[in-house]
Scaffold this active site. Structure first.
Site: not given
Ligand code: NAI
Length: 693
Positions: A74, A120, A123, A145, A321, A340, A395, A422
């Site tokens: 709807a 709807g 339905e 719904e 991520m 990576d 990060e 983040s």
């Molecule tokens: P993670 O540590 O699990 O993964 C990072 C990956 O990046 C690793 O596999 C590493 O080998 C790779 N890496 C590092 N330097 C590199 C380069 N120069 N070239 C290619 N690969 C490279 O980290 P995660 O948790 O996945 O976080 C990644 C980003 O996402 C960060 O900026 C973090 O702040 C952000 N983020 C994380 C969240 C979380 O809950 N873990 C949520 C939202 C954002």
């Protein structure tokens, strides 16, 4: 003007009679890509049915000209315009009368279903004698719904229960979930589930040689029997109570009552169905859920302003991520390359992607196709083809900057560079770029496949076209974009943090964690803050808290540091605030005679609201409505309350401000009301004055 609207109305649906004297009634709502049933379209449909009765065709097939599906439901916008209960009853009864007319046609009728057939739309299909559905996973039939705080009102609950029995019917209506064509066939909702190329011939065959309409099995029929209903109703109530409280979400309970009391008398049930939906739809829960639904539509609409059509995505960083972002993009049809530092680091992400594809796509061929779209690419060759390059590496600003230096010269013209950071401001990252304005934040949340919201992070220097492209990309992969400014914690983490930290303070003061969580659930949060902190990981919470704490002047409780130092990191380490058995929190029972302190809920919720008000004042988000949507979809803020700002308005900003001041006096600076409250309070007053005037 009348003539114009009449012509428009006519084109929203039209009928073609073929050589076999079969009437093909096409729905094609003008000016939109989706068919929805407005009151005007229902009237036009009714008129068409009356004309068809005069023409007496051999049968009727109802179908849609829209690519995305049959009828999506709807027109929800109209739900907000019902002034009172009586108006609601008459609008619902009008819809029922239209579908009753369809059900009573003197010739066979078939609903020809592809894509969305919801609410709807289903339905209407149920009022046809037969239903044929396309057998692909993109065809979705359901009665969602309850998600809007109501239940089916155009005869859906009356027709579905006898057709397939109470177990299937109530499961669909109480959960609001949808099923594909094949599952619908197994349940008995549709008569045939066939590939696209056979759809029309299947419908034609049903009209030319009509079989007996579908009947439920004996067992299914028995489930609606007067003796069985009270027992089953108790089971349904028990199941529902595990997911939703009656005071927060009354609709599923009302549906169970309706079925239990009236399932053996179709007319009575129709009447009661209209009354019940009218009660619900004019109540606060439904109005707030409808508001949240419309806010979600607003966020979705943000993606419409550009013709950017990304196809190739390159993700750098295959960690938690990056790996999951790459998998999600491939699931949504993108060509994805994932790089990576070494192939070994990419392998686990590919394995997780396979698990996701299996769960979502189920059949081998689509799973294989999704796997083929996701390419491990440790040398990063995909950068050159990519429309969107997403960085999700450690990060660390310096590591990110040196990566950008390498990426930028290799990127295509018109491609965008996005960071998933983040916490690092864009300003600290972009000066290594030749074109600094092309960096944007696309901040996904963990777990990517579950969290619908994505923050689109920009600042004054970000090119607005790049922001528009980032939003368009987010929509393309079916996530909800929330534009925010590049300030510490953006919106979601910033607002969640004080709430989580206050929960830690409470726990440190000796309040049992289970009680803290219980109070948050009572407010309407989907998970208590203590369990949430354990689930996110206490090390990650500590990291974010320390980071944000510096900017926002929020002290980090020593208790959090102690737990992390002891290696109690939450669910992943088997212990945090709670102990975990098989991944589930073991919540100790409350001590006998325990009386919780009155302030517990206020302390957590008011700190969160205080931060919300600060974000509004600082314009972290431009539209107040976007803030409400962001909070509901990003933090799970009690959806039935319509979002935090709406809640403030409903409770009265002055009242909440006073409670905050009281807490400030008792507990100190962390409750100091943000200056923005004056504005919010004035804003609410102004609204009230206008309303009364
Ligand atoms: P993670 O540590 O699990 O993964 C990072 C990956 O990046 C690793 O596999 C590493 O080998 C790779 N890496 C590092 N330097 C590199 C380069 N120069 N070239 C290619 N690969 C490279 O980290 P995660 O948790 O996945 O976080 C990644 C980003 O996402 C960060 O900026 C973090 O702040 C952000 N983020 C994380 C969240 C979380 O809950 N873990 C949520 C939202 C954002």
């Amino acid at each position: 003007m009348d003539t114009a609207s009449e012509t428009n109305e006519k084109r929203d649906l039209y009928t073609v009679i073929d050589d076999d004297n079969i009437a093909w009634l096409h729905f094609d709502k003008q000016g939109t890509g989706t068919n929805v049933l407005s009151a005007a379209i229902l009237e036009a449909f009714y008129e068409e049915l009356l004309e068809l009765v005069e023409r007496a065709p051999r049968g009727l097939v109802i179908l849609s000209d829209k690519r995305n599906g049959f009828i999506a439901g709807a027109d929800v916008r109209e739900f907000t315009q019902l002034a009172n209960h009586d108006e609601a009853v008459s609008a619902i009864q009008r819809g029922q009368a239209v579908f009753d007319r369809l059900a009573a046609l003197p010739f066979p009728s078939v609903a020809l279903i592809h894509g969305f057939c919801l609410g709807g739309g289903l339905e209407m299909a149920l009022a046809c004698r037969y239903r044929v559905a396309r057998d692909d996973p993109g065809t979705r039939l359901g009665l969602p719904e309850v998600r809007l705080g109501i239940h089916p009102g155009f005869g859906g609950s009356v027709r579905l229960t006898p057709l397939v029995g109470a177990l299937h019917a109530m499961d669909l209506m109480l959960s609001g979930r949808s099923v594909d064509g094949r599952a619908a066939k197994r349940m008995g909702i549709v008569d045939h589930a066939v590939p696209e190329r056979h759809l029309k011939s299947a419908a034609r065959a049903l009209i030319l040689d009509p079989p007996f309409p579908h009947r439920p099995s004996k067992l299914q029929a028995l489930s609606n029997h007067a003796w069985v209903r009270p027992v089953l109703a108790r089971v349904f109530r028990h199941q529902v109570s595990k997911k939703a409280r009656k005071d927060h979400y009354p609709a599923p309970y009302a549906l169970i009552d309706l079925w239990q009391q009236h399932a053996d008398n179709e007319r009575d049930m129709m009447h009661a169905e209209a009354e019940s939906v009218a009660n619900l739809i004019t109540g606060p829960t439904a109005q707030n859920l409808i508001r949240v639904f419309l806010l979600q539509e607003q966020l979705k609409a943000l993606g419409r302003g550009t013709d950017f059509k990304p196809k190739c995505i390159h993700v750098v960083g295959a960690g938690i991520m990056g790996g999951d972002i790459a998998a999600w993009c491939a699931l949504r049809g993108m060509q994805v390359t994932l790089s990576d530092q070494s192939p070994e680091r990419i392998a686990p992400a590919i394995k997780r992607a396979h698990t996701l594809f299996k769960r979502r796509l189920k059949r081998p061929r689509p799973i294989q196709e999704a796997m083929d779209r996701l390419m491990p690419d440790h040398k990063g060759l995909g950068v050159e083809q990519a429309d969107v390059v997403i960085e999700a590496i450690f990060e660390d600003a310096e590591v990110k900057r040196s990566l950008y230096r390498e990426l930028e010269p290799r990127m295509r013209k018109g491609a965008i560079l996005a960071t998933n950071t983040s916490s690092i401001p864009l300003a600290e990252l972009r000066d290594v770029l030749d074109d600094p304005a092309c960096l944007v934040g696309i901040h996904f949340f963990n777990p990517v496949a579950k969290m619908q919201l994505v923050e689109i992070v920009r600042d004054d220097e970000t090119d607005s076209e790049v922001v528009a492209k980032a939003i368009a990309f987010t929509r393309k992969i079916d996530r909800l974009p929330l534009p925010v400014t590049s300030t510490p914690g953006f919106l979601v983490n910033r607002v969640l943090m004080p709430y989580l930290l206050e929960a830690v303070e409470l726990e440190n003061e000796g309040i049992p964690p289970a009680e803290i969580d219980r109070q948050a659930l009572e407010f309407g949060m989907p998970m208590g803050p203590i369990e949430l902190a354990d689930t996110v990981g206490l090390d990650i919470c500590l990291h974010v808290a320390e980071n944000l704490g510096k900017h926002l002047n929020t002290p980090v409780p020593q208790r959090l540091r102690d737990l992390v130092n002891q290696g109690r990191l939450g669910r992943k380490s088997g212990a945090g605030f709670y102990q975990y058995k098989k991944g589930k929190a073991v919540k100790p029972a409350l001590p006998k005679g325990y009386h919780p302190h009155a302030d517990i809920s206020d302390r957590m919720i008011l700190r969160m609201l205080n931060e919300v008000v600060a974000c509004l004042r600082e314009k972290v988000i431009e539209e107040a409505d976007h803030l409400d949507a962001g909070m509901v979809y990003g933090t799970g803020f009690a959806p039935f309350r319509g979002g935090p700002l709406y809640y403030i308005e409903a409770m009265g900003a002055d009242t909440l401000l006073q409670r905050l001041r009281n807490l400030e006096q008792k507990l100190g600076d962390r409750f100091k009301p943000d200056p923005g409250w004056e504005y919010v309070a004035g804003f609410t007053d102004e609204k009230e004055t206008h309303g009364n005037g």
